[in-house]
Scaffold this motif. Structure first.
Motif, mmCIF file in Angstrom:
data_model
loop_
_atom_site.group_PDB
_atom_site.id
_atom_site.type_symbol
_atom_site.label_atom_id
_atom_site.label_comp_id
_atom_site.label_asym_id
_atom_site.label_seq_id
_atom_site.Cartn_x
_atom_site.Cartn_y
_atom_site.Cartn_z
ATOM 1 N N VAL A 135 0.816 -1.220 0.000
ATOM 2 C CA VAL A 135 0.000 0.000 0.000
ATOM 3 C C VAL A 135 0.850 1.271 0.000
ATOM 4 N N GLY A 136 2.171 1.118 -0.175
ATOM 5 C CA GLY A 136 3.028 2.284 -0.324
ATOM 6 C C GLY A 136 3.356 3.012 0.956
ATOM 7 N N LEU A 137 3.504 2.269 2.077
ATOM 8 C CA LEU A 137 3.784 2.901 3.363
ATOM 9 C C LEU A 137 5.063 2.354 4.002
ATOM 10 N N ARG A 155 -4.722 4.395 3.619
ATOM 11 C CA ARG A 155 -3.881 3.265 3.198
ATOM 12 C C ARG A 155 -3.606 2.329 4.371
ATOM 13 N N VAL A 156 -3.438 2.884 5.572
ATOM 14 C CA VAL A 156 -3.277 2.042 6.768
ATOM 15 C C VAL A 156 -4.546 1.219 6.993
ATOM 16 N N ALA A 157 -5.714 1.872 6.857
ATOM 17 C CA ALA A 157 -6.978 1.157 7.025
ATOM 18 C C ALA A 157 -7.128 0.041 5.999
ATOM 19 N N LEU A 158 -6.681 0.295 4.778
ATOM 20 C CA LEU A 158 -6.730 -0.730 3.734
ATOM 21 C C LEU A 158 -5.782 -1.878 4.066
ATOM 22 N N ALA A 159 -4.578 -1.544 4.516
ATOM 23 C CA ALA A 159 -3.608 -2.579 4.889
ATOM 24 C C ALA A 159 -4.138 -3.445 6.023
ATOM 25 N N LEU A 186 -6.080 6.850 -5.001
ATOM 26 C CA LEU A 186 -6.415 5.690 -4.188
ATOM 27 C C LEU A 186 -7.429 4.787 -4.888
ATOM 28 N N CYS A 187 -8.331 5.370 -5.651
ATOM 29 C CA CYS A 187 -9.298 4.567 -6.407
ATOM 30 C C CYS A 187 -8.569 3.627 -7.362
ATOM 31 N N THR A 188 -7.574 4.161 -8.060
ATOM 32 C CA THR A 188 -6.786 3.342 -8.983
ATOM 33 C C THR A 188 -6.037 2.250 -8.235
ATOM 34 N N ASP A 189 -5.426 2.608 -7.100
ATOM 35 C CA ASP A 189 -4.647 1.640 -6.324
ATOM 36 C C ASP A 189 -5.530 0.530 -5.748
ATOM 37 N N ILE A 190 -6.698 0.898 -5.226
ATOM 38 C CA ILE A 190 -7.590 -0.103 -4.644
ATOM 39 C C ILE A 190 -8.115 -1.051 -5.721
#
Length: 380
Positions: A135-137, A155-159, A186-190
Motif C-alpha cells: 500500500v506504499g507505506l 492506506r493504513v486502514a486498507l492494509a 487511491l481509487c486506482t490503487d484499490i
C-alpha cells in the motif's frame, strides 16, 4: 519476499435473497436480491438514505435482517433468526473515517487482527511488512495515525483490512473524506489491489465515476431496492429506467411523443415544424421501459434522454433541429455549452470553440443510437 497476493484467501460467493430491513415504520431495504461470484467486485451506488450502508452492515454481521437471507459459499450467515458474528465471516472492512486506534502505531494497528488470531510474532512482522509495501507505506510503521495525511491513514486502514487475508472485503465510502487528486489515486490503487488479491468485494459509494472505475458490476440502489445491476458500460449506455437515468445524470430529458414512425419532439426543427427523429434499429430491438412502442401505442407521451455525446453542431440550414447557445464554460480542453431549444428545454454538449451567446440559431444533429426514450408511466 513472497508476493502478498499469492497468499491471499480465495474470494467467497455471496448470495442475497429477498433481503429486507425495517426500522419501525421505515423500510430501509425491501426485497434485495443478487448473487456475487467469488473474486468479483460489486459497487453499491446510490444517494444518501437509499439503503446501501444498511445492506453493507447486514453483510458484515453488524445488523440482523428483518426478512430474507444471506449466504456465503452456500452457508447461511444471516436471516431474521440467524446472525453469524463478524469475526466468523472472514471479513475485512474499510470505513469512511479510517477507524484507526490513535494510541497505536501504524505497525500495531495493522497487526492487531493477526494478534487476535494468535499468529506467531515472526509471521505477523512478515505479513505486516508485506502489506505496508503493497500500500506504499514502507518506513512509516512506527508512526501514529495523527502523524499521517488523510490519504496515508486510509492506506493504513486498507492494509489492516487485507492483512488477515479475508474472503470478503467491504468498503463503506472509504474515499469520501479525501480531496479529488487523492481520491483518484487511491481509487486506482484499490482497484488494482482487488484484481491482484482475487478477493470478493462490495464497495459502497455515492460517486458515479468511482463506482464504475472500481467494480465489475454496479448496483444502483434507490429507495431500498436495486433499481439496476449491470456492468459499468451497460449502465451508462442502457439505463433501465428514467429514475436511474436521472440519478446518473446521463443527459438532458426532453418531452417527446412516440409512434410507429418515430419520435416527435416538442421542440421545433429549423423550418418551424415539430422535430421528428427516426427510431434506430438498436432501440427498436430493446425491451423494457425504454423499448419502442408498437403500432398500437401511437402518440405515446414520454421523455427522451439526450446524452451530451449524442449532440453535434452543424450549419443551421441543413440541420433537423434548431437551438440557441445560451451559456459556455471552459473545462478540460473544451467548452461546456448550454443549448436552448425552441420549447425552452435545454441540452448540453462540449465543443472546441467559443461561440457567441444568443446570436441566432445553430443547427443540431442527434445521434439516434445514443438516445433513449422512456414512457410517461415510467416516471416514479
Amino acid at each position: 519476499m513472497k508476493d502478498f497476493s499469492s497468499q491471499s484467501a480465495a474470494g467467497v460467493s455471496v448470495t442475497v435473497q429477498a433481503l429486507g430491513r425495517r426500522f419501525g415504520d421505515f423500510q430501509a431495504l425491501a426485497g434485495v436480491d443478487f448473487a456475487l461470484p467469488p473474486g468479483r467486485v460489486l459497487a453499491l451506488l446510490g444517494p444518501s438514505g437509499c439503503g446501501k450502508s444498511t445492506l453493507l452492515k447486514l453483510l458484515a454481521g453488524l445488523d440482523r435482517p428483518s426478512a430474507g437471507s444471506i449466504h456465503f459459499d452456500g452457508r447461511l450467515v444471516a436471516s431474521a433468526s440467524v446472525c453469524e458474528p463478524p469475526q466468523k465471516r472472514r471479513l475485512g472492512m474499510v470505513f469512511q473515517d479510517y477507524a484507526l486506534w490513535p494510541h497505536m502505531s501504524v505497525q500495531d494497528n495493522i497487526a492487531f487482527a493477526l494478534q487476535m488470531q494468535r499468529i506467531e510474532p515472526r509471521e505477523i512482522d512478515a505479513r505486516v511488512g508485506q502489506v505496508l509495501e503493497r500500500v506504499g507505506l514502507v518506513g512509516l510503521g512506527s508512526r501514529t495515525p495523527a502523524a499521517l495525511s488523510g490519504g496515508q491513514q486510509q492506506r493504513v486502514a486498507l492494509a489492516r483490512a487485507i492483512v488477515a487475508q479475508p474472503a470478503l472485503l467491504l468498503f463503506d465510502e472509504p474515499l469520501s473524506n479525501l480531496d479529488r487528486d487523492l481520491r483518484e489515486s487511491l481509487c486506482t490503487d484499490i482497484a488494482e489491489l482487488l484484481r491482484e488479491l482475487g478477493t470478493t468485494a462490495v464497495y459502497v459509494t455515492h460517486d458515479h465515476e468511482e463506482a464504475c472505475a472500481m467494480a465489475d458490476e454496479v448496483a444502483v440502489m434507490l429507495r431500498g431496492r436495486i433499481a439496476q445491476r449491470t456492468s459499468p458500460q451497460t449502465l451508462w449506455s442502457e439505463p433501465a429506467s428514467l429514475e436511474v437515468a436521472r440519478f446518473l445524470k446521463l443527459g438532458a430529458l426532453v418531452d417527446a411523443r412516440c409512434d410507429a414512425d418515430g419520435m416527435h419532439m416538442r421542440a421545433q426543427s429549423i423550418d418551424g415544424q415539430p422535430a421528428r427523429l427516426p427510431w434506430p434499429l438498436s432501440m427498436a430491438q430493446q425491451t423494457g421501459a425504454n423499448r419502442r412502442p408498437g403500432a398500437g401505442a401511437t402518440g405515446s407521451p414520454g421523455l427522451l434522454l439526450v446524452p451530451q455525446t449524442a449532440i453535434r453542431l452543424q450549419d443551421a440550414g441543413s440541420a433537423p433541429l434548431a437551438a440557441q447557445v445560451v451559456a459556455q464554460q471552459y473545462s478540460g480542453g473544451g467548452f461546456r455549452t448550454q443549448l436552448e431549444l425552441s420549447s425552452g428545454e435545454r441540452l448540453q454538449t462540449t465543443v472546441r470553440e467559443r461561440l457567441q451567446l444568443r446570436a441566432g440559431m445553430v443547427g443540431l444533429c442527434l445521434d439516434p443510437a445514443q438516445l433513449r426514450w422512456f414512457a410517461a408511466d415510467d416516471r416514479p
